[in-house]
Design a protein around this motif. Sequence first.
Motif, PDB file in Angstrom:
ATOM      1  N   HIS A 157       0.853  -1.193   0.000  1.00 39.54           N
ATOM      2  CA  HIS A 157       0.000   0.000   0.000  1.00 39.54           C
ATOM      3  C   HIS A 157       0.886   1.240   0.000  1.00 39.54           C
ATOM      4  N   LEU A 158       0.540   2.208  -0.848  1.00 37.90           N
ATOM      5  CA  LEU A 158       1.331   3.438  -0.932  1.00 37.90           C
ATOM      6  C   LEU A 158       0.841   4.517   0.026  1.00 37.90           C
ATOM      7  N   GLY A 159      -0.386   4.420   0.521  1.00 32.13           N
ATOM      8  CA  GLY A 159      -0.860   5.349   1.540  1.00 32.13           C
ATOM      9  C   GLY A 159      -1.383   6.673   1.039  1.00 32.13           C
ATOM     10  N   TYR A 160      -1.735   6.755  -0.229  1.00 32.67           N
ATOM     11  CA  TYR A 160      -2.352   7.991  -0.734  1.00 32.67           C
ATOM     12  C   TYR A 160      -3.773   8.094  -0.197  1.00 32.67           C
ATOM     13  N   PRO A 161      -4.313   9.321  -0.073  1.00 29.16           N
ATOM     14  CA  PRO A 161      -5.652   9.482   0.507  1.00 29.16           C
ATOM     15  C   PRO A 161      -6.738   8.992  -0.444  1.00 29.16           C
ATOM     16  N   ASP A 162      -7.600   8.149   0.060  1.00 30.01           N
ATOM     17  CA  ASP A 162      -8.706   7.603  -0.722  1.00 30.01           C
ATOM     18  C   ASP A 162      -9.636   8.733  -1.153  1.00 30.01           C
ATOM     19  N   GLY A 163      -9.931   8.767  -2.441  1.00 27.10           N
ATOM     20  CA  GLY A 163     -10.828   9.790  -2.973  1.00 27.10           C
ATOM     21  C   GLY A 163     -10.135  11.038  -3.446  1.00 27.10           C
ATOM     22  N   ALA A 164      -8.820  11.130  -3.258  1.00 28.39           N
ATOM     23  CA  ALA A 164      -8.097  12.342  -3.626  1.00 28.39           C
ATOM     24  C   ALA A 164      -6.820  12.035  -4.400  1.00 28.39           C
ATOM     25  N   VAL A 165      -6.770  10.887  -5.073  1.00 28.71           N
ATOM     26  CA  VAL A 165      -5.567  10.494  -5.801  1.00 28.71           C
ATOM     27  C   VAL A 165      -5.476  11.289  -7.106  1.00 28.71           C
ATOM     28  N   GLU A 166      -4.295  11.778  -7.389  1.00 30.92           N
ATOM     29  CA  GLU A 166      -4.025  12.469  -8.645  1.00 30.92           C
ATOM     30  C   GLU A 166      -2.819  11.821  -9.312  1.00 30.92           C
ATOM     31  N   ALA A 167      -2.765  11.920 -10.631  1.00 35.74           N
ATOM     32  CA  ALA A 167      -1.674  11.308 -11.399  1.00 35.74           C
ATOM     33  C   ALA A 167      -0.443  12.218 -11.374  1.00 35.74           C
ATOM     34  N   THR A 168       0.157  12.321 -10.200  1.00 36.93           N
ATOM     35  CA  THR A 168       1.285  13.226  -9.989  1.00 36.93           C
ATOM     36  C   THR A 168       2.608  12.542 -10.328  1.00 36.93           C
ATOM     37  N   LEU A 169       3.662  13.347 -10.414  1.00 34.97           N
ATOM     38  CA  LEU A 169       5.000  12.784 -10.583  1.00 34.97           C
ATOM     39  C   LEU A 169       5.371  11.895  -9.404  1.00 34.97           C
ATOM     40  N   ALA A 170       4.923  12.284  -8.204  1.00 32.56           N
ATOM     41  CA  ALA A 170       5.237  11.478  -7.017  1.00 32.56           C
ATOM     42  C   ALA A 170       4.630  10.088  -7.127  1.00 32.56           C
ATOM     43  N   LEU A 171       3.374  10.007  -7.588  1.00 35.28           N
ATOM     44  CA  LEU A 171       2.738   8.703  -7.747  1.00 35.28           C
ATOM     45  C   LEU A 171       3.423   7.901  -8.851  1.00 35.28           C
ATOM     46  N   ARG A 172       3.748   8.557  -9.956  1.00 30.80           N
ATOM     47  CA  ARG A 172       4.480   7.875 -11.023  1.00 30.80           C
ATOM     48  C   ARG A 172       5.788   7.288 -10.506  1.00 30.80           C
ATOM     49  N   LYS A 173       6.498   8.058  -9.698  1.00 27.54           N
ATOM     50  CA  LYS A 173       7.776   7.582  -9.159  1.00 27.54           C
ATOM     51  C   LYS A 173       7.567   6.398  -8.229  1.00 27.54           C
TER      52      LYS A 173
END
Length: 239
Positions: A82-98
Amino acid sequence: MLDAAEIRTVLVVTAHPDDIDFGGAGAVAAFTDRGTEVIYLLATSGDAGGFDRETDGAGMAAIRQAEQLAAAKSVGVSDVRHLGYPDGAVEATLALRKDIARVIRQVRPDLVITSTPERNYARLGPSHPDHRAVGSAALDAVYPDARNPYAFPDLLTEEGLEAWTVREVWMIGSPTPNHWIDITATVDRKIAALRAHESQTGHMADLEGMVKGFLSANAKAAGLPEGTYAEAFHVISTG
């Protein structure tokens, strides 16, 4: 398209606990039955899901993490991250890509299964914004990030993670599926995995009937015999 024998490792990248179980747990069970290693990577822990409003977000996240572990066990998967991003507020950011590219380089999969980044106007469920954001970020992590040694250079210089080329992507929830997997032999394990998500499916009076209904429709679209069940994907070659 890859032959089944060429797929040694599969990475599943989704937004929430239960996404893969609704979209592809039957195919996952077929993979693990053949000895293929399957790893789950979830962007969130599902803290905004469920129907128990007396449970706060942290409590719901803990419940849903446990449910996903139990569901994964039903189909032969033990590695759940699990990456721990907030449910309902995920965006396709550079941080998520990384974060996704990091795991791709760690586990070095031949195949990535993820959500479609497209909006599905025929069925609204697959178009949850978290699904679309994770699908978009996963595709970008596959190409170009994970295979490009100059993308996120600290993954190599600080973490020792060499570039890796994923050979194929299967998207779940696509409005334009082009590949169907006959899961008749594993459909009961798929349903068991869905039942493990008690906080999400416990209120459904006829979960099995609902699931088998849409799997039967998939099988019909694929031209499979009556009485069979199938999961639908849109396959992309990265070559």
